[in-house]
Design an enzyme around this catalytic site. Sequence first.
Site, mmCIF file in Angstrom:
data_model
loop_
_atom_site.group_PDB
_atom_site.id
_atom_site.type_symbol
_atom_site.label_atom_id
_atom_site.label_comp_id
_atom_site.label_asym_id
_atom_site.label_seq_id
_atom_site.Cartn_x
_atom_site.Cartn_y
_atom_site.Cartn_z
ATOM 1 N N ASP A 8 1.121 -1.103 -0.151
ATOM 2 C CA ASP A 8 -0.095 0.519 0.001
ATOM 3 C C ASP A 8 1.022 1.339 0.033
ATOM 4 O OD1 ASP A 8 -1.461 2.067 0.474
ATOM 5 O OD2 ASP A 8 -1.944 1.796 2.725
ATOM 6 N N LYS A 69 1.640 11.868 -3.424
ATOM 7 C CA LYS A 69 1.692 10.954 -4.016
ATOM 8 C C LYS A 69 0.646 11.424 -4.555
ATOM 9 C CE LYS A 69 -1.843 7.220 -3.411
ATOM 10 N NZ LYS A 69 -2.412 6.264 -2.481
ATOM 11 N N GLU A 146 -7.681 0.376 -4.669
ATOM 12 C CA GLU A 146 -7.609 0.273 -3.449
ATOM 13 C C GLU A 146 -8.585 -0.087 -2.572
ATOM 14 O OE1 GLU A 146 -6.101 4.625 -2.471
ATOM 15 O OE2 GLU A 146 -4.376 3.836 -2.924
ATOM 16 N N ASP A 168 -12.899 5.334 2.145
ATOM 17 C CA ASP A 168 -11.657 5.622 3.040
ATOM 18 C C ASP A 168 -11.009 7.126 2.433
ATOM 19 O OD1 ASP A 168 -8.233 5.515 2.578
ATOM 20 O OD2 ASP A 168 -7.990 3.621 0.754
#
Length: 569
Positions: A8, A69, A146, A168
């Site tokens: 992850d 990211k 994800e 999320d």
Amino acid sequence: MSNIIGIDLGTTNSGVAIVNNGRPQMLPYGEKNIIPSVVGRAPNGKWLVGTPAWNQYILDPDNTAVSIKRHMGEDYHVDLGDKRLTPAQVSALILRQLKIIAERHLGETVSEAVITVPAYFSDSQRQATRDAGRIAGLKVQRIINEPTAAALAYGLNLEEDKLILVYDLGGGTFDVSLVELMGGIVEVLASHGDTHLGGDDFDYQLARYLADRFDEENDTDIWGDSRAQARLLRAAEQVKIKLSNRPFAWVKEEYLFEKDGIPLHFEHEVSRSLFETEIKPLLEKTAASIEQVLQDADISAEEIDRVLLVGGSSRIPLVRQLIIDLLDIEPEIGINPDEAVALGAAVQAAIIQGEPIDAILVDVTPHSLGIATAELRLGTVIPDQYKVLIPRNSTIPISAEELFHTLYPGQTKIEIQVYQGEKEIASQNRLLGEFLVENLEATTDEGRAQITVRFDFDMDGILQVTARDRATGQEADMTIEASLKRLDETDIENAQNDISALRPLPDTTKALIARANALLANETDGMDKVMYEKLETLLSDIALAQVNHDVLRIDELSETLLDFLFDLE
Ligand code: AMP
């Protein structure tokens, strides 16, 4: 054992997992299962990754890259020391660190990985992620979404047709996806989100609030100083995390800033309700995204089977509340949200290698745990309310703390009754124990005392309950063996019978209360304020006596009430 690792690669934290003997498990680094997604260049030219980089961020934010990211796939670079790096190169340093962690655990070279990306990532963002893997010396076997990883981690039976909403909320990004499991295939039906919304924003919001308080106290402009800003951001994050399981938390920063050569310290207490007010507008955006996803997929809330919470920020209690208010579904947080995605990536890796997989084992609380409270609504006491502190299916060990206040002014003691179960009426659950807290002192303007109640639930099913008077700091506590097994129906019925046998008020008392409530409801008929308050207090006392199972006191108070009503009427 599968030797393709699952990764992850998160905005804030990253983790690596593997399936071992059929069981997905995180590969920890030291004590922690995840590392901060932070890369820095030390003054001596050494690359720092993870916690050392995060520590450097406070001292030297300019040579440290956080939340990279957010820029994946963009024409963007960061300068760290004398090096200029693309987002893929910074990410590669994080991946390389995870590869090393895995190799230390496995005792062999690791060269393949499954890496997760948000469902909304574009082709160029996915490509940048593959590039990062390649630079780190990892062949990226597959890039998976994800939410799909989360569904895999929850060990959902893929053969069963189900509609799952995956919410999320991480450090830097928010992503909600509607996932359909059908005939062994996981399909993302719709997804929506915000690449610039997450825990970092909550930290920022809170840090700005703290900076304002500091400036007010010291007549400064602290935000302009990048080191002080970095310290406030870190302090805000720590406070935020504490507020996920307690109602108040302190910020204490020594030598935060200097003014005219004098070092200035900062101490400030933040309440959960203040934090919630600060972040509510941001969380409302996530609610709008959920609605958008439902609309895009043409699905109504009732059709959703399960809601999975993923990402560290989904531990904020207001998130759970938001889901319940919006969808009327209790969301699942059984698997550590920080780890769900990495574990799911490992499951995918094992599937690629044809390895058998067992369900992920997590220890969770089989029942909600809470206390009985009474509320005052429109002058009427509503006793026997159940306030849950630890919702069922929470991963253990877990701690939770809430703030309560006494029912009426001048009240100096309360009885804490601890229950286990899911019913809204406290006494319909199983009573685990009770204890008295005395000598309370008033803290509020109306003369009520404030008490924090803390539950600490450990791996062995031992529940420690601590009540603390906010005015004096005095504590009372008890230790209870709570059941780690699910109660069966007969257990629950027996528990209910035990308690309800003690419960009902005598009919005469009930009739008196009805008369009193009728009078209070017509209070505009000119009842004296003192009388009104006296009547209210009497009703509170009866409720309290009822909650305390104090039959003699109920009789005594009923007589007083009878006399009082006689006078009034
Ligand atoms: P992730 O990117 O999923 O690792 O999530 C990291 C974010 O979750 C960071 O902003 C953390 O501050 C936040 N976080 C982690 N634990 C908690 C917690 N218990 N309560 C609130 N936020 C948390």
